[in-house]
Design a protein around this motif. Structure first.
Motif, PDB file in Angstrom:
ATOM      1  N   MET A   1      33.305 -27.251  21.787  1.00  0.00           N
ATOM      2  CA  MET A   1      32.230 -28.169  22.142  1.00  0.00           C
ATOM      3  C   MET A   1      30.878 -27.474  22.007  1.00  0.00           C
ATOM      4  SD  MET A   1      31.468 -31.230  23.087  1.00  0.00           S
ATOM      5  CE  MET A   1      30.131 -32.147  23.831  1.00  0.00           C
ATOM      6  N   GLU A   2      30.801 -26.242  22.472  1.00  0.00           N
ATOM      7  CA  GLU A   2      29.549 -25.494  22.384  1.00  0.00           C
ATOM      8  C   GLU A   2      29.145 -25.275  20.924  1.00  0.00           C
ATOM      9  OE1 GLU A   2      27.630 -21.238  23.899  1.00  0.00           O
ATOM     10  OE2 GLU A   2      29.752 -21.686  24.230  1.00  0.00           O
ATOM     11  N   LYS A   3      30.127 -24.925  20.092  1.00  0.00           N
ATOM     12  CA  LYS A   3      29.834 -24.695  18.670  1.00  0.00           C
ATOM     13  C   LYS A   3      29.316 -25.966  18.005  1.00  0.00           C
ATOM     14  CE  LYS A   3      33.302 -21.069  17.958  1.00  0.00           C
ATOM     15  NZ  LYS A   3      34.567 -20.725  17.259  1.00  0.00           N
ATOM     16  N   MET A   4      29.968 -27.094  18.303  1.00  0.00           N
ATOM     17  CA  MET A   4      29.573 -28.353  17.670  1.00  0.00           C
ATOM     18  C   MET A   4      28.192 -28.814  18.117  1.00  0.00           C
ATOM     19  SD  MET A   4      33.042 -30.637  17.452  1.00  0.00           S
ATOM     20  CE  MET A   4      34.376 -30.177  16.353  1.00  0.00           C
ATOM     21  N   THR A   5      27.914 -28.691  19.409  1.00  0.00           N
ATOM     22  CA  THR A   5      26.592 -29.117  19.880  1.00  0.00           C
ATOM     23  C   THR A   5      25.496 -28.209  19.322  1.00  0.00           C
ATOM     24  OG1 THR A   5      27.000 -27.880  21.936  1.00  0.00           O
ATOM     25  CG2 THR A   5      27.397 -30.248  21.975  1.00  0.00           C
ATOM     26  N   ASN A   6      25.801 -26.932  19.125  1.00  0.00           N
ATOM     27  CA  ASN A   6      24.822 -26.029  18.506  1.00  0.00           C
ATOM     28  C   ASN A   6      24.557 -26.425  17.059  1.00  0.00           C
ATOM     29  OD1 ASN A   6      24.401 -24.472  20.788  1.00  0.00           O
ATOM     30  ND2 ASN A   6      25.976 -22.984  20.270  1.00  0.00           N
ATOM     31  N   LEU A   7      25.629 -26.822  16.344  1.00  0.00           N
ATOM     32  CA  LEU A   7      25.452 -27.304  14.973  1.00  0.00           C
ATOM     33  C   LEU A   7      24.585 -28.550  14.947  1.00  0.00           C
ATOM     34  CD1 LEU A   7      29.009 -26.934  13.364  1.00  0.00           C
ATOM     35  CD2 LEU A   7      26.917 -25.797  12.616  1.00  0.00           C
ATOM     36  N   ALA A   8      24.846 -29.450  15.884  1.00  0.00           N
ATOM     37  CA  ALA A   8      24.079 -30.692  15.940  1.00  0.00           C
ATOM     38  C   ALA A   8      22.612 -30.422  16.257  1.00  0.00           C
ATOM     39  CB  ALA A   8      24.684 -31.628  16.983  1.00  0.00           C
ATOM     40  N   LYS A   9      22.357 -29.545  17.232  1.00  0.00           N
ATOM     41  CA  LYS A   9      20.975 -29.245  17.628  1.00  0.00           C
ATOM     42  C   LYS A   9      20.201 -28.564  16.508  1.00  0.00           C
ATOM     43  CE  LYS A   9      19.977 -27.663  21.664  1.00  0.00           C
ATOM     44  NZ  LYS A   9      19.948 -26.837  22.889  1.00  0.00           N
ATOM     45  N   SER A  10      20.891 -27.713  15.747  1.00  0.00           N
ATOM     46  CA  SER A  10      20.199 -26.963  14.689  1.00  0.00           C
ATOM     47  C   SER A  10      19.852 -27.832  13.487  1.00  0.00           C
ATOM     48  CB  SER A  10      21.081 -25.796  14.232  1.00  0.00           C
ATOM     49  OG  SER A  10      22.258 -26.272  13.595  1.00  0.00           O
ATOM     50  N   GLY A  11      20.455 -29.021  13.393  1.00  0.00           N
ATOM     51  CA  GLY A  11      20.181 -29.893  12.260  1.00  0.00           C
ATOM     52  C   GLY A  11      21.097 -29.648  11.083  1.00  0.00           C
ATOM     53  N   GLN A  12      22.116 -28.756  11.236  1.00  0.00           N
ATOM     54  CA  GLN A  12      23.018 -28.454  10.124  1.00  0.00           C
ATOM     55  C   GLN A  12      23.951 -29.622   9.815  1.00  0.00           C
ATOM     56  OE1 GLN A  12      24.792 -24.403  10.196  1.00  0.00           O
ATOM     57  NE2 GLN A  12      23.505 -24.040  11.981  1.00  0.00           N
ATOM     58  N   ALA A  13      24.203 -30.484  10.808  1.00  0.00           N
ATOM     59  CA  ALA A  13      25.009 -31.685  10.587  1.00  0.00           C
ATOM     60  C   ALA A  13      24.075 -32.876  10.425  1.00  0.00           C
ATOM     61  CB  ALA A  13      25.960 -31.910  11.759  1.00  0.00           C
ATOM     62  N   ASP A  14      24.278 -33.652   9.371  1.00  0.00           N
ATOM     63  CA  ASP A  14      23.388 -34.784   9.090  1.00  0.00           C
ATOM     64  C   ASP A  14      23.777 -36.031   9.876  1.00  0.00           C
ATOM     65  OD1 ASP A  14      21.831 -33.452   6.960  1.00  0.00           O
ATOM     66  OD2 ASP A  14      23.757 -33.477   5.895  1.00  0.00           O
ATOM     67  N   ILE A  15      25.080 -36.282   9.955  1.00  0.00           N
ATOM     68  CA  ILE A  15      25.582 -37.478  10.640  1.00  0.00           C
ATOM     69  C   ILE A  15      26.458 -37.034  11.803  1.00  0.00           C
ATOM     70  CG2 ILE A  15      26.914 -39.609  10.424  1.00  0.00           C
ATOM     71  CD1 ILE A  15      26.288 -39.548   7.414  1.00  0.00           C
TER      72      ILE A  15
END
Length: 763
Positions: free
Chosen positions: A544-558
């Motif tokens: 969960m921490e890894k995914m939310t960090n990806l989301a916050k950084s903008g690396q995931a578009d959708i």
């Protein structure tokens, strides 16, 4: 010492409404209330907690058994904490032993020493030369972590590694390695044999390197709120505050400023959050602002980690504890402030075992310890809003988003007659393209896990249902093929090739789930990265921490997912939020469903436009003229809450009345009904002496027994009895009068039953 003074009352786990009496034998003198003891019980030995010494026993002394051993020289709970646990036992009609066990870490329940145990740590051996093949990516990540690197990525992807260990020793804890791989221990055991790593023990609480100080200046509204509460912190007075702040208004900064005041007074702070997934990002933020270590306490930690956090808070080695609902029971040496974030969240209510509300217990604990408590939410529960209206809580308000951020524009998309592809309408798809093309993120909310909620035969209409529950099984797409799973009992079955009813091979997947939505997004936007966040994709520790960090950084578009995305996350690059399949919340048998839907829509909408970029929210609905939905969009949650409070008052439902739900289940349906009918008869009998007062009799209602919304679950038939009254005192008095008879009933051995005070779900 006389025999009467050697009687000790001990709380033991089990169906005992009061502590059990034991004799303090000769040779054991120093046993205090709040200490654990080892006692005989039938043909077993159990660990219990001494509640008090007493003068006499209702049983003959010769029938009492001796305490075998005292586990603690110093009590682990003080008198104030014992009083708090006893109040919880009485209010929730829960055996005191079960309450005590819920308050203790597992290691202490098992009788292990209360002294902090050393923590297992690993370090690379100086001078070792480590060789890792190019394909062993997990091993390379473990080596990167052991080297002391703070960046989660590593520079060795796709290449072999030959690493020489320098003299700078870095001690790495188990949870850091577990975040890399669930199989970390097997790898490190092999490395230990090769002489590459050493394993040792350190103090359970490791001093950490604090992140650079990060402190934003408070705006006028935020500062006013902090000053309002600060006087109560400094003078150590109890007060209940409800902080209502729009999404993105900076409630966390307000909490931090309050905690800073408490720490400056030499006090400790307890902060409760609704989700485990929120704790890592909040700990980092808290430590950067406060520049002090922050302890955490939640179910995702190991037993030794939980025991360590519990003990360092008790000893005041750490001033701030951040945790989920179970952290309410942690013992503080000098508690000065209590905070509960997202106070409306259902996860604060324990739904099995000891069914307590962490929100309500926190208020009671703060009152008993004479400290202020702050409840925060953008969408407060109707109970809390009612308490503000009644003057029991003080209302605090943040009307604007922090910085230059503006609230998003919200629009309902009427999808009646629209062509819907994979749950997404043409206007929503077009808006997604527009926002993605400008380099922003899009968030799609769908509160339904799996690929499809129904697998159906196209020929005869057969549906794949759970053999143990009255529910359809959800279709999932696994790595090795499709399978079906019941989300109520977790039963799994392989995907059938033919219909068992008509033998047709034409089986179709009906409905939309997050997995199906993910597949569609990858097909529609092949050049964009898609990140699905739900219970299935975040099972592994640290995911969960890894995914939310990806989301916050903008690396995931959708971004797409379930309610996990709605709770407190700050995604600065999200400018469009789309909500799918929300109409089911408009038509439910649960009277709280409309309130929950309004909260959910507001919370999910609040993920859009949280930075300087403008946000947009599109809500798909086949009922766009629904009065509550219309009012929510045009007037906001506060006005919806006023409307719902008026409806609740007319119907005499919470918060204008109080409820207790008695549930029962068994393999034999008739036993469940018999058990609950006996309880109802007992309640009516207990009410008779008071029936001369029509007002008293008419203010108490018993509804049922009726079948639960899902009659059969895990192979057991489920019924419930609802007690409702505008008088909380009367409600508890009547239940308390018949409670001993319930425990003595022979049916309790054949029926699984529970008492749920202030229930939040009908289930």
């Amino acid at each position: 010492m006389s025999a009467s003074h050697r009687i000790v009352q001990v709380a033991l786990p089990g169906p005992f409404l009061s502590p059990l009496n034991y004799i303090l034998p000769a040779g054991i003198e120093n046993v205090c209330a709040g200490s654990r003891v080892k006692v005989p019980f039938r043909n077993q030995t159990k660990i219990g907690l001494v509640m008090r010494r007493c003068e006499n026993s209702e049983y003959a002394l010769e029938k009492l058994r001796d305490i075998q051993a005292v586990m603690d020289e110093v009590p682990i709970f003080d008198a104030g904490h014992l009083a708090f646990l006893e109040w919880a036992s009485q209010y929730y009609h829960e055996p005191i032993g079960e309450v005590v066990m819920a308050a203790l870490p597992k290691r202490l329940r098992e009788g292990k020493t209360a002294t902090k145990q050393g923590q297992e740590v690993w370090a690379l051996v100086e001078g070792a030369r480590i060789e890792i093949s190019a394909r062993a990516e997990i091993q390379k990540k473990l080596l990167w972590t052991l080297s002391g690197a703070t960046d989660s990525s590593h520079p060795w992807q796709g290449e072999a590694v030959s690493y020489s260990v320098s003299s700078d020793e870095v001690l790495v804890r188990n949870e850091q390695l577990r975040a890399v791989s669930s199989a970390w221990r097997k790898t490190l055991s092999k490395w230990q044999e090769l002489g590459w790593v050493n394993q040792s023990q350190t103090h359970c609480w490791q001093a950490i390197q604090l992140p650079p100080r990060l402190k934003h200046p408070l705006n006028f509204e935020q500062n006013s709120v902090v000053e309002e509460v600060s006087d109560w912190i400094v003078n150590q007075r109890f007060g209940s505050f409800l902080l209502q702040g729009v999404t993105g208004s900076g409630k966390t900064e307000v909490y931090l400023a309050m905690i800073e005041r408490a720490i400056s007074q030499g006090k400790q702070a307890l902060v409760l959050v609704p989700e485990i997934g929120l704790t890592p990002q909040m700990v980092e933020r808290f430590q950067a602002y406060l520049q002090v270590p922050v302890a955490t306490l939640h179910s995702g930690m190991s037993d030794s980690e939980r025991h360590c956090a519990w003990q360092v808070i008790k000893d005041h080695e750490v001033s701030v504890l951040l945790g989920t609902r179970s952290a309410i029971f942690a013992p503080f040496k000098s508690l000065g402030l209590c905070i509960l974030d997202e106070e409306h969240d259902l996860s604060y209510k324990q739904q099995d075992g000891f069914r307590y509300s962490a929100r309500d217990l926190l208020i009671r604990r703060a009152a008993m310890q004479n400290v202020p408590v702050v409840l925060g939410s953008a969408t407060p529960s109707l109970e809390s809003l009612h308490n503000v209206n009644q003057g029991r809580f003080t209302g605090l308000y943040l009307h604007k988003r922090a910085g230059e951020a503006q609230l998003p524009k919200v629009k309902v998309l009427d999808i009646r007659g629209e062509s819907i592809q994979e749950g997404v309408s043409a206007p929503l798809k077009s808006a997604m393209e527009e926002h993605l093309n400008t380099g922003n993120q899009v968030l799609l909310f769908l509160n339904r896990r799996g690929f499809a909620p129904v697998l159906m035969c196209h020929e005869c209409g057969w549906q794949m249902s759970c053999p143990s529950c009255d529910a359809n099984m959800t279709y999932h797409q696994g790595v090795y093929g499709g399978y079906l799973q019941c989300h109520h009992c977790d039963y799994q079955a392989p995907e059938p090739t033919h219909c068992p009813k008509c033998n047709s091979s034409e089986l179709v997947k009906i409905g939309q789930g997050t997995e199906r939505l993910e597949e569609a997004m990858k097909l529609w936007f092949p050049d964009k990265s898609v990140l699905r966040i739900d219970r299935d994709s975040t099972r592994l520790k640290g995911s969960m921490e890894k995914m939310t960090n990806l989301a916050k950084s903008g690396q995931a578009d959708i971004l797409l997912g379930t309610q996990m995305l709605a709770k407190g996350h700050d995604f600065p690059h999200v400018t469009l939020v789309g909500l799918l399949e929300i109409d089911q919340g408009l038509f439910s048998c649960d009277f709280r469903a409309t309130e929950r839907l309004a909260q959910l829509i507001t919370q999910v909408s609040g993920r859009a436009g949280r930075s300087e970029k403008n946000g947009e929210v599109l809500i798909q609905s086949r009922h766009p003229q629904n009065p509550i939905l219309t009012q929510l969009i045009t007037e906001g949650y506060a006005q919806v809450a006023k409307t719902l409070l008026q409806e609740r008052q007319l119907a005499q439902l919470p918060p204008f009345a109080y409820q207790i739900l008695i549930r029962a289940e068994a393999n034999d349906e008739s036993l469940v009904r018999e058990f609950l009918w006996a309880i109802k008869a007992g309640l009516e009998l207990a009410l008779q002496p008071k029936s001369q007062s029509e007002k008293t009799a008419s203010s108490f209602h018993v509804w049922g027994p009726i079948a639960a919304p899902m009659l059969r679950r895990q192979g057991r038939f489920r019924y419930q009895l609802m007690l409702n009254s505008p008088s909380r005192k009367l409600l508890h008095q009547l239940l308390g009068a018949i409670e001993p008879a319930i425990y003595k009933s022979p049916l309790t051995r054949k029926v699984r039953w529970s008492i749920d005070v202030d229930p939040q779900e009908m289930l």
